[in-house]
Design an enzyme around this catalytic site. Structure first.
Site, PDB file in Angstrom:
ATOM      1  CD1 TRP A  20     119.888 -72.472 -76.181  1.00 52.39           C
ATOM      2  CD2 TRP A  20     119.594 -73.937 -77.844  1.00 52.39           C
ATOM      3  NE1 TRP A  20     118.546 -72.739 -76.250  1.00 52.39           N
ATOM      4  CE2 TRP A  20     118.335 -73.632 -77.271  1.00 52.39           C
ATOM      5  CE3 TRP A  20     119.657 -74.831 -78.907  1.00 52.39           C
ATOM      6  CZ2 TRP A  20     117.146 -74.207 -77.740  1.00 52.39           C
ATOM      7  CZ3 TRP A  20     118.477 -75.390 -79.367  1.00 52.39           C
ATOM      8  CH2 TRP A  20     117.243 -75.087 -78.793  1.00 52.39           C
ATOM      9  CD  GLU A  33     118.218 -66.914 -78.472  1.00 52.74           C
ATOM     10  OE1 GLU A  33     117.102 -66.445 -78.787  1.00 52.74           O
ATOM     11  OE2 GLU A  33     118.377 -67.635 -77.476  1.00 52.74           O
ATOM     12  CE1 TYR A 116     114.486 -63.463 -76.695  1.00 48.40           C
ATOM     13  CE2 TYR A 116     114.724 -63.979 -79.031  1.00 48.40           C
ATOM     14  CZ  TYR A 116     114.668 -64.385 -77.711  1.00 48.40           C
ATOM     15  OH  TYR A 116     114.821 -65.705 -77.396  1.00 48.40           O
ATOM     16  CG  ASP A 134     110.729 -64.326 -75.305  1.00 43.37           C
ATOM     17  OD1 ASP A 134     110.272 -63.931 -74.194  1.00 43.37           O
ATOM     18  OD2 ASP A 134     111.032 -65.515 -75.516  1.00 43.37           O
ATOM     19  CB  CYS A 203      99.718 -63.281 -60.612  1.00 45.91           C
ATOM     20  SG  CYS A 203      99.281 -63.051 -62.359  1.00 45.91           S
TER      21      CYS A 203
END
Length: 345
Positions: A20, A33, A116, A134, A203
């Site tokens: 996809w 999806e 989403y 997500d 981070c």
């Protein structure tokens, strides 16, 4: 190099070759999806390939029977996705003349499509700047930015959408969204190898020893425990009895054997005293044996099912029945599908 450029460079080197990703066709992307909602790519990819082969267009999917769609979906779980997908295919074919909506708000109105999925379709097909949020994105952003609020709240969701919109500015939304999802899936995993992360120096979670604690969630509701006793009729070694689940409980519109649900594990004397059991055998001579002495535990999102199969041999029945060789034509929940494969095939 900016944060986003760093991410896109990582994606270019590490992206997976998925079918996809080579198209902007809304049907193909929508199909992928829906299948991948709450499903890992490794599990969902074979189903995507089956569906795109069987139903290459939205019109082909719309013209299928719901039972055929459920059968092809068999084993993937969360069957409402399949029912909603079929409903939406018919809606697009019959009401929208086969043309998918091309703006975010209209995509969001499709049955079975949340923020989403709508963001994914809008960005992948039409490059609309709607960031996807997500599970992978939740995990990556909460760790990187040190967001401690629970991810299953609207406050955190809106905050992450805002962060995503800022980060994707001046970049192709389709590539940005694919990149951030891929990074969360392959690098910022539940148990990440932080030493190989390109964002290690910036981070928050890594630098504050908080990687395992993020993301946080509000505690889930209590797990329900249910005991399912399936009555597997063997009618003259030739037929069996099936029922379709028509109540809005789990597995709506799927098939199963006659079911007696109990509050705990039930003994044979108790089972044969159940009114529904007596009605099914209807004074016919029978032999009954428990197929599995230990419960098969089947876990759903908020339920644990303890499943027992009881084999009942009878010479005849007054119940609607099917030939045993026809059983694989019907869609079943995976716990029954596995039993059928083991017992009948």
């Amino acid at each position: 190099m900016s944060w986003t450029e760093n991410l896109l460079n990582w994606y270019e080197k590490n992206k997976r070759n998925l079918p996809w990703r080579s198209t902007k066709d809304p049907y193909t992307i929508w199909l992928s999806e829906i299948i991948l909602q709450q499903t890992r790519i490794a599990q969902g990819l074979p189903y995507f390939n089956k569906f795109i082969q069987q139903y290459p267009t939205v019109e082909a999917l719309a013209n299928a029977k719901e039972s055929q769609v459920l059968k092809l979906w068999e084993g993937l779980g969360y069957y409402s996705r399949a029912r909603n997908m079929h409903f939406t295919a018919r809606y697009i074919t019959e009401e929208l003349e086969g043309v998918f909506p091309s703006d975010f708000k209209s995509i969001l109105t499709l049955k079975g499509v949340g923020d989403y999925t709508a963001s994914a379709i809008a960005s992948f097909c039409y490059d609309i700047p709607e960031p996807v949020v997500d599970g992978n994105v939740y995990r990556f952003f909460t760790r990187f930015f040190g967001i401690k609020t629970p991810i299953n709240t609207s406050k955190t969701f809106l905050k992450l959408k805002e962060i995503g919109k800022k980060m994707m500015q001046d970049y192709a939304p389709s590539i940005f969204n694919q990149a951030i999802m891929e990074f969360g899936a392959n690098q910022c995993t539940p148990n990440p190898n932080c030493e190989k992360c390109i964002f290690i120096s910036d981070c928050w979670a890594y630098n504050n020893n908080y990687v395992k604690e993020l993301p946080t969630k509000i505690k889930k509701k209590k797990i329900m425990h249910r005991f399912f006793n399936y009555l597997v009729f063997n009618v003259n070694d030739d037929k069996t009895i099936l029922k379709q689940r028509v109540s809005k409980d789990i597995w709506y519109n799927l098939y199963e054997f006659p079911l007696i649900e109990s509050s705990k594990a039930i003994t044979k004397p108790k089972l044969i005293e159940e009114p529904s059991f007596k009605n099914l055998v209807n004074n016919t001579p029978y032999k009954i044996a428990k197929h599995n002495s230990k419960a098969i535990i089947h876990k759903l999102s908020h339920q644990n099912l303890y499943v027992y199969f009881w084999i009942i041999k009878v010479p005849s029945t007054n119940q609607p029945s099917i030939k045993i060789y026809q059983i694989n034509e019907y869609p079943f929940p995976v716990v029954l599908k596995n039993f059928i494969k083991d017992y009948f095939n």
